[in-house]
Design a protein around this motif. Structure first.
Motif, PDB file in Angstrom:
ATOM      1  N   ILE A 316       0.453 -10.131  -8.609  1.00 12.05           N
ATOM      2  CA  ILE A 316       0.577  -9.387  -7.353  1.00 12.05           C
ATOM      3  C   ILE A 316       2.005  -8.888  -7.175  1.00 12.05           C
ATOM      4  CG2 ILE A 316       0.518  -9.566  -4.830  1.00 12.05           C
ATOM      5  CD1 ILE A 316      -1.690 -11.701  -5.167  1.00 12.05           C
ATOM      6  N   GLN A 322      -3.774  -5.949  -6.923  1.00 16.62           N
ATOM      7  CA  GLN A 322      -4.212  -5.985  -5.533  1.00 16.62           C
ATOM      8  C   GLN A 322      -4.298  -7.431  -5.042  1.00 16.62           C
ATOM      9  OE1 GLN A 322      -4.902  -3.650  -3.145  1.00 16.62           O
ATOM     10  NE2 GLN A 322      -3.819  -2.365  -4.640  1.00 16.62           N
ATOM     11  N   PRO A 323      -3.643  -7.760  -3.921  1.00 17.99           N
ATOM     12  CA  PRO A 323      -3.726  -9.125  -3.390  1.00 17.99           C
ATOM     13  C   PRO A 323      -5.174  -9.583  -3.192  1.00 17.99           C
ATOM     14  CG  PRO A 323      -2.023  -7.900  -2.229  1.00 17.99           C
ATOM     15  CD  PRO A 323      -2.704  -6.923  -3.138  1.00 17.99           C
ATOM     16  N   MET A 326      -6.773 -10.410  -6.559  1.00 14.83           N
ATOM     17  CA  MET A 326      -6.208 -11.599  -7.201  1.00 14.83           C
ATOM     18  C   MET A 326      -6.606 -12.868  -6.444  1.00 14.83           C
ATOM     19  SD  MET A 326      -5.088 -10.278  -9.806  1.00 14.83           S
ATOM     20  CE  MET A 326      -4.775 -11.887 -10.519  1.00 14.83           C
TER      21      MET A 326
END
Lengths: 335, 335
Positions: A316, A322-323, A326
């Motif tokens: 991240i 992408q948070p 993940m």
């Protein structure tokens, strides 16, 4: 006779100077910025950090040159951010730390060459590990300012000297513990900053308290995994039977849960959709977990510890993953 | 074919009923109070607990008599407070649980005779441990109501059945884990309530975040001490290499840190100077940590685990010791 020299004038350096002077230790204090030094001389408190903390002038000697501050001291507390310590030290003579005790208050790996401070000092200044110590939390500087009871752990392989240094940090609001795990406590301090960014991202993504507790428990688990893997490779005995002591788990908890935590704040902004760069600009600083994440990811290529949460956070923070995506991966590894 | 029966209608029982019905499990639900049952029938939600949660009527069969609810179900989830479960069950026929699977959602020891529920069920109803399971957090009911992702651990010594039950609790907001440590997870759930009272007292006494993290880390350490000592006496292998999994450390963290925690609230009032009785009256309930403290103190006379924090909390809660004085004692044992 111990004479402390404190290198750095941020909030943690200011807190340490307060602790030492409250312990009746005179402090040689290197304050790089001319204006800050003048302000301290006139007003007896640091304008920018922990400004509520006043120092009696007779306990402080302020230094303009870092070399002079070191030369006049027997025990040097290094308390500048990990990313800046090399630029502070690099032009000093190789022999400057000869016969000095060095106490790191830095919670980070040196990002330029990806080593702990003791490795850098050994390579650059021939400082033996015997002369190297660490002072570690859990200890937010803000609570030192308000004299809330806090525990500090002094780590070092020279046990009598570690105890002597620990004695210098005792006050009515600081209890000190000692440890021989000089490497482990430093890695724990680095890892907790990464996991605090993770806790912040989870909060920003709108996960709740239930999930956060699972994430943090598993972060503690990973921290122990890493330390055990490191010890196993280096044939060192594990320092603690379950790593649930203040300097490991306690420091992780205060960093992940406290509202003072800049790493958590940084993570929270990322979880809410800020880019890494935008979060840094908005905070006007670099959270320690940012560099730490890259350093630990690199280091773990040799250690091979099972640290999937830290790895996902690296993606991240450094690879633009992408948070949300993940965290779906992180969800799968939690126990 | 599994048919769940849920015994109890408080917030946790309501949350479990929501989880099971969201998993497309029909639920036989014993709701003792006539008015509550009527309200549920008419309005399709519980008036008193998690009132935002609506149930489709076709998924629920409400029961007036606990014996009927049990008779019509294969899997019985017991979800009334530990202090009340005996009065609910005591007049039932000895054979009522024959061939039934029992799943405890109770986080406590039965205060009347100081045993875990499985011991009581074994003695009173000949329920073998093979038929006994536990569903444990970290999981505040309020976050189930709002469908925040939470992790539940299903524990039992019958591994295939434990997995089958775990499957019944899976939803898009509940991830389930399984464990064979049926005794350990129950004791962990009891202990965390005691330590949450301790965290509350510390907060009430105006300790800060730094200290709280040290206290909670050491509470985790004590929990592991107790479980290891129990396992050692009973010649059981430790379930987890460092007890930093969600069902142990995670549950401790959510209970100690969350604002939803009644044990923490109870402790906070004691720390602020309320008497035990006054805090209970003010809260209009008995926090689970209250009885748990007495039970564990009694139990540990046989186990002999090193649990000084729990012991000091016992003295505050049951022997009228001054919180301030006892916390000075606690300060000394923290590492």
């Amino acid at each position: 006779m111990i004479q402390y020299g404190v290198i750095g004038s941020g909030s943690w350096a200011t807190a340490i100077t307060k602790i030492l002077t409250d312990n009746k230790q005179k402090v040689n204090w290197w304050v790089r910025n001319e204006e800050s030094r003048q302000y301290l001389t006139v007003h007896n408190h640091n304008a920018k950090y922990l400004s509520s903390v006043y120092f009696h002038p007779s306990w402080l000697t302020l230094y303009h040159q870092v070399a002079d501050c070191i030369a006049d001291s027997t025990h040097i507390v290094l308390a500048v951010p990990a990313a800046h310590i090399q630029s502070v030290l690099q032009d000093l003579p190789v022999t400057i730390f000869q016969n000095k005790k060095i106490i790191t208050a830095i919670k980070g790996i040196l990002p330029q060459n990806n080593v702990l401070l003791n490795d850098y000092l050994q390579n650059q200044f021939n400082v033996p590990l015997q002369n190297y110590f660490a002072v570690m939390g859990p200890c937010h500087a803000e609570e030192v300012a308000s004299e809330k009871l806090s525990y500090l752990t002094l780590a070092g392989i020279d046990e009598p000297e570690t105890k002597a240094i620990a004695n210098s940090f005792k006050t009515n609001y600081i209890t000190t513990k000692t440890s021989a795990d000089i490497i482990g406590v430093q890695y724990a301090a680095v890892l907790k900053n990464i996991y605090a960014v993770g806790a912040g991202i989870a909060h920003g993504l709108d996960y709740g308290d239930n999930f956060l507790s699972v994430l943090i428990a598993n972060s503690a688990r990973e921290m122990a995994n890493f330390l055990r893997a490191y010890n196993s490779i280096h044939k060192v005995q594990d320092a603690d039977n379950n790593y649930a002591a203040s300097v490991y788990l306690g420091d992780l908890l205060v960093t992940c849960y406290s509202l003072y935590s800049r790493n958590r704040t940084f993570g929270n902004m990322i979880g809410k959709g800020y880019s890494i760069r935008a979060a840094q600009i908005e905070m006007n600083m670099v959270a320690e977990g940012y560099n730490a994440s890259k350093c630990m990811n690199e280091l773990n290529k040799n250690i091979g510890a099972n640290i999937p949460i830290a790895h996902a956070l690296y993606k991240i923070i450094w690879e633009n993953a992408q948070p949300r995506t993940m965290f779906k991966e992180i969800e799968k590894v939690l126990v």
